[in-house]
Design a protein around this motif. Structure first.
Motif, mmCIF file in Angstrom:
data_model
loop_
_atom_site.group_PDB
_atom_site.id
_atom_site.type_symbol
_atom_site.label_atom_id
_atom_site.label_comp_id
_atom_site.label_asym_id
_atom_site.label_seq_id
_atom_site.Cartn_x
_atom_site.Cartn_y
_atom_site.Cartn_z
ATOM 1 N N GLU A 161 0.829 -1.206 0.000
ATOM 2 C CA GLU A 161 0.000 0.000 0.000
ATOM 3 C C GLU A 161 0.866 1.261 0.000
ATOM 4 O OE1 GLU A 161 -2.608 -0.393 3.320
ATOM 5 O OE2 GLU A 161 -4.036 -1.688 2.255
ATOM 6 N N LYS A 162 1.932 1.260 0.787
ATOM 7 C CA LYS A 162 2.833 2.417 0.818
ATOM 8 C C LYS A 162 3.560 2.573 -0.518
ATOM 9 C CE LYS A 162 3.673 2.619 5.805
ATOM 10 N NZ LYS A 162 4.689 2.498 6.885
ATOM 11 N N ALA A 163 3.945 1.450 -1.127
ATOM 12 C CA ALA A 163 4.603 1.509 -2.435
ATOM 13 C C ALA A 163 3.653 2.072 -3.494
ATOM 14 C CB ALA A 163 5.088 0.121 -2.835
ATOM 15 N N THR A 164 2.377 1.707 -3.417
ATOM 16 C CA THR A 164 1.383 2.224 -4.363
ATOM 17 C C THR A 164 1.298 3.741 -4.279
ATOM 18 O OG1 THR A 164 0.077 0.184 -4.244
ATOM 19 C CG2 THR A 164 -1.044 2.154 -5.040
ATOM 20 N N VAL A 165 1.229 4.262 -3.064
ATOM 21 C CA VAL A 165 1.153 5.715 -2.873
ATOM 22 C C VAL A 165 2.398 6.397 -3.434
ATOM 23 C CG1 VAL A 165 1.083 7.547 -1.141
ATOM 24 C CG2 VAL A 165 -0.344 5.514 -0.859
ATOM 25 N N ARG A 180 -3.221 0.910 -8.733
ATOM 26 C CA ARG A 180 -2.825 0.081 -7.587
ATOM 27 C C ARG A 180 -1.700 -0.871 -7.953
ATOM 28 N NH1 ARG A 180 -5.460 -5.253 -6.275
ATOM 29 N NH2 ARG A 180 -6.305 -6.103 -8.193
ATOM 30 N N LEU A 181 -0.969 -1.280 -6.924
ATOM 31 C CA LEU A 181 -0.009 -2.376 -6.999
ATOM 32 C C LEU A 181 -0.553 -3.504 -6.132
ATOM 33 C CD1 LEU A 181 3.334 -0.416 -6.458
ATOM 34 C CD2 LEU A 181 2.401 -1.183 -8.630
ATOM 35 N N TYR A 182 -0.224 -4.736 -6.455
ATOM 36 C CA TYR A 182 -0.719 -5.853 -5.663
ATOM 37 C C TYR A 182 0.218 -7.051 -5.789
ATOM 38 C CZ TYR A 182 -2.561 -7.255 -10.261
ATOM 39 O OH TYR A 182 -2.693 -7.574 -11.594
ATOM 40 N N TRP A 183 0.234 -7.855 -4.713
ATOM 41 C CA TRP A 183 1.026 -9.086 -4.715
ATOM 42 C C TRP A 183 0.290 -10.167 -5.487
ATOM 43 C CZ3 TRP A 183 5.517 -7.662 -3.166
ATOM 44 C CH2 TRP A 183 5.697 -6.820 -2.066
ATOM 45 N N ILE A 184 1.044 -11.046 -6.107
ATOM 46 C CA ILE A 184 0.472 -12.208 -6.787
ATOM 47 C C ILE A 184 1.023 -13.459 -6.098
ATOM 48 C CG2 ILE A 184 0.249 -13.460 -8.968
ATOM 49 C CD1 ILE A 184 0.774 -10.801 -10.387
ATOM 50 N N GLY A 185 0.141 -14.190 -5.440
ATOM 51 C CA GLY A 185 0.590 -15.387 -4.733
ATOM 52 C C GLY A 185 1.422 -15.054 -3.512
ATOM 53 N N THR A 186 2.195 -16.025 -3.065
ATOM 54 C CA THR A 186 3.038 -15.858 -1.882
ATOM 55 C C THR A 186 4.460 -15.495 -2.276
ATOM 56 O OG1 THR A 186 3.567 -18.225 -1.887
ATOM 57 C CG2 THR A 186 1.675 -17.526 -0.566
#
Length: 275
Positions: A161-165, A180-186
């Motif tokens: 979330e901080k990286a997205t901002v 937005r940025l988001y993780w994919i999987g683990t």
């Protein structure tokens, strides 16, 4: 006969050039026409909206998406790229964590010229190099203050979330709106580190489970105690109220008006029937 062939061939050539030079800006895109030669070399003064345009030999058309575009940088060659584009992240302990990251973004139509003037590249090159590098640097900067168990555990949400901002603030002036940025999987960790973190997480979960069970047991004990105290108080209250007069009154209230059929004589075990 030869005279008629030459104009026909010339017309065909001109038509071919017309089709070759005519390019389309499809729906959902904004075009930027770039002059490659001459005094006008550079970017055209205005963006090209949806439609067909004549692009000359010394010109080139760049297309930028105004719709939300999704791209993933992953280890999997079956995704957007055949090469490994996953991102390495350095933790506070110097441990390398590897992760797949997705991004959703679009181009501000009013800043398409600024975007090209800044990077002089198409959207695919910007995504592969500029955006990926910025995301990687932002994640590493933020992760440098976090331990591996924080990133692997509950801190991963806060990190992305901080990286997205940070990425959004960096690219809005340049014409890229990062949604937005988001993780994919683990995340991928060295196997020994992963096993240690999994064991630690499991121990924490078991401890929390035992604490919950203890709280439930204490709560149930309080309930049982309250019930017992209430029952004892009721019994005491009733015993205090059962005076001889009260007992006689209750006996009279329950009597049906009939005498007993058998009575026991005084100081004897013989039963004398009454008729």
């Amino acid at each position: 006969m030869k005279r008629y062939w030459k104009p026909g061939i010339l017309i065909l050539i001109l038509i071919s050039f017309a089709f070759i030079g005519c390019q389309k800006v499809p729906a959902g895109y904004i075009g930027v026409k770039v002059y490659l030669l001459g005094s006008n070399k550079g970017v055209d003064s205005e963006e090209l909206g949806v439609g067909r345009y004549w692009i000359g030999i010394n010109e080139e058309l760049y297309l930028y998406p105004t719709f939300t575009k999704t791209y993933v940088w992953t280890y999997d060659s079956q995704e957007d790229s055949e090469s490994n584009e996953s991102i390495d992240i350095q933790t506070k302990e110097g441990l390398t964590v590897n992760a797949d990251v997705g991004i959703q973004f679009r181009i501000d139509p009013s800043k398409a010229n600024i975007l090209f003037q800044t990077y002089r590249r198409g959207i695919d090159e910007i995504t592969d190099s500029v955006l990926r590098t910025a995301v990687r640097d932002s994640l590493n900067r933020l992760a440098s203050a976090m331990t591996s168990d924080m990133i692997y555990g509950p801190g991963r949400v806060d990190l992305i979330e901080k990286a997205t901002v940070a990425i959004r603030d960096e690219f809005i002036p340049k014409g890229i709106i990062v949604e937005r940025l988001y993780w994919i999987g683990t995340m991928r960790l060295p196997e020994k580190v992963k096993q240690a973190l999994d064991a630690k997480i499991e121990a924490i979960q078991k401890a929390e489970s035992r604490e919950n069970e203890l709280r439930e047991a204490l709560a149930q004990a309080k309930i049982d105690k309250a019930k017992a105290e209430g029952t004892a108080a009721q019994i005491r209250l009733e015993s205090q109220q059962l005076t001889p007069l009260m007992i006689q009154k209750l006996w009279i209230e329950k009597w049906d008006g009939k005498l007993p059929q058998n009575m026991m004589g005084d100081k004897t075990n013989i039963l004398i029937p009454f008729k």
